[in-house]
Motif scaffolding. Sequence first.
Motif: not given
Length: 277
Positions: A52-60
């Motif tokens: 993907p171009d971008v990764l939206f990721v939670d920290l926990q």
Amino acid sequence: MSESKITAVIVDDEPLAIEGLKLRLENIEDVVIIGEATDGDQAIRLCQELQPDVLFVDLQLPGLSGLEVVQVLQSDIMPLVVFVSAYSEYALDAFELNAIDYILKPANLGRLQKTMQRIRERLSPLQRQQEKYRLLKALGESSGLNIAELEEWLGNPAQPLPSPYRQELVIKNSNNEKVFVPVTDIRWIDAAGDYMCIHTQTDNFIVRITMKKLEADLDENTFQRIHKSTLVNIHCVKGIKTLRNHESLLDLGNEVKLKVSRNYSEAVQKIIHARHS
């Protein structure tokens, strides 16, 4: 990135959080969600597969944290990263990993639109070309290759990366003829002032060059300095005998034996390590 769409993967261990972020991003016309994950391992697999171009990721996350996911991806395929979290105390760690943004939950549409504008700028052809040049320049400085060589290799990465070291030497023989000697044919080299005697299995050549210059032209993983005036092709070493005073004797076969001086005693371990690796 495709011509008009920015591809994104969302990672969060809460399905409702994924759904909420997904609904807001779908209101931004040039964004398309191509994958969702609920743990770190799955996120890594998705990024490797979908790129993907971008990764939206939670920290926990269960297992690997969001920070650890990005650390793993940095040695593989690396999308732009936006961390999404309910906590602000990890922001500094996130930006140290070159995250493009850090969004606190719940992310509203206006905040996401600002993030997407940053992403568009980073994904623009001009910005990517500038980043590619900076990367190639850094690689060139570390590898000794020029940018043109690296760009040619990037066009056909199935080929081995070109080497900055000499693959052959052009030497005049006793008949004043120029001959091409592959460096892999060289067994050892010894010096006499500004002249080098280059020994192959069948010939000896005299070349006017300093040891320092010749050593810089040859791959240090193949040619090891064992004396102030001697370089040896480590792949030609057939045996090593330990002498007194931290000296050693290398056996190259055909009754050729070269002494490793005590000032270069660490060369023996380097040769052993290289031959076993």
